[in-house]
Design a protein around this motif. Structure first.
Motif, PDB file in Angstrom:
ATOM      1  N   ALA A 135       2.242  -5.409   0.573  1.00  0.00           N
ATOM      2  CA  ALA A 135       1.311  -6.361  -0.009  1.00  0.00           C
ATOM      3  C   ALA A 135       1.627  -6.538  -1.488  1.00  0.00           C
ATOM      4  O   ALA A 135       2.235  -5.661  -2.117  1.00  0.00           O
ATOM      5  N   GLY A 140       0.037 -10.324   2.051  1.00  0.00           N
ATOM      6  CA  GLY A 140       0.551  -9.151   2.743  1.00  0.00           C
ATOM      7  C   GLY A 140       1.473  -9.524   3.877  1.00  0.00           C
ATOM      8  O   GLY A 140       1.469 -10.661   4.359  1.00  0.00           O
ATOM      9  N   PHE A 173       2.562  -7.918   7.678  1.00  0.00           N
ATOM     10  CA  PHE A 173       2.263  -6.987   8.745  1.00  0.00           C
ATOM     11  C   PHE A 173       3.310  -7.181   9.836  1.00  0.00           C
ATOM     12  O   PHE A 173       4.029  -8.195   9.850  1.00  0.00           O
ATOM     13  N   GLU A 187       0.677  -3.395  12.372  1.00  0.00           N
ATOM     14  CA  GLU A 187       0.644  -2.432  11.279  1.00  0.00           C
ATOM     15  C   GLU A 187       1.001  -3.072   9.951  1.00  0.00           C
ATOM     16  O   GLU A 187       1.760  -4.055   9.888  1.00  0.00           O
ATOM     17  N   PHE A 188       0.466  -2.481   8.906  1.00  0.00           N
ATOM     18  CA  PHE A 188       0.728  -2.948   7.549  1.00  0.00           C
ATOM     19  C   PHE A 188       2.167  -2.655   7.154  1.00  0.00           C
ATOM     20  O   PHE A 188       2.710  -1.590   7.486  1.00  0.00           O
ATOM     21  N   THR A 213      -4.161  -2.691   2.887  1.00  0.00           N
ATOM     22  CA  THR A 213      -3.569  -2.192   4.129  1.00  0.00           C
ATOM     23  C   THR A 213      -4.400  -2.492   5.371  1.00  0.00           C
ATOM     24  O   THR A 213      -3.962  -2.219   6.489  1.00  0.00           O
ATOM     25  N   GLU A 242      -5.837  -4.971   7.964  1.00  0.00           N
ATOM     26  CA  GLU A 242      -5.616  -6.325   8.459  1.00  0.00           C
ATOM     27  C   GLU A 242      -6.917  -7.116   8.574  1.00  0.00           C
ATOM     28  O   GLU A 242      -6.904  -8.344   8.483  1.00  0.00           O
ATOM     29  N   TYR A 244      -7.915  -9.616   5.735  1.00  0.00           N
ATOM     30  CA  TYR A 244      -7.098 -10.808   5.489  1.00  0.00           C
ATOM     31  C   TYR A 244      -7.719 -12.018   6.177  1.00  0.00           C
ATOM     32  O   TYR A 244      -8.131 -11.942   7.332  1.00  0.00           O
TER      33      TYR A 244
END
Length: 129
Positions: free
Chosen positions: A50, A35, A37, A46-47, A111, A113, A116
């Protein structure tokens, strides 16, 4: 030890393009969905986008949909973010991250975080008006 290294940030005028890269080392790259961010000054991270381990599934934030494209090259252990039609509000530090391989690949996990496992150090993108 998994390491992620972003590159490709810089300064660009509004309407311009930049391409970010993120190289992963230390583990089998295809283990991870990846992903991107971003975090602007004074704002939460923020996303952005991905991609699944094989590239078949992608998901984008609404704010960048149609302008940014995420892709990956598993032979090069690298994930990319092509950013077109950049706007001043795209100015941020951009981070790549590797999603935990134990999780199902859903919009929620992609989405979030906190799902991850590994993060790069970030690369600055500045868009001038």
């Amino acid at each position: 030890q998994v390491q992620l290294m972003e590159s490709g940030g810089g300064v660009v005028r509004a309407g311009g393009s930049l391409s970010l890269s993120c190289a992963i080392s230390g583990r089998t790259f295809t283990t991870y969905a990846m992903g991107w961010f971003r975090q602007a000054p004074g704002k939460e991270r923020e996303f952005v986008a991905a991609i699944s381990w094989n590239g078949d599934t992608t998901h984008y934030a609404e704010s960048i949909k149609g302008r940014f494209t995420i892709s990956r090259d598993n032979a090069k252990n690298t994930v990319y973010l092509q950013m077109n039609s950049l706007k001043p509000e795209d100015t941020a530090v951009y981070y790549c991250a590797a999603l935990s391989p134990t999780l199902p690949l859903t919009v929620r996990t992609m989405t979030n975080e906190h799902e991850y496992l590994y993060w790069g150090q970030g690369t600055q993108v500045t868009v001038s008006s």
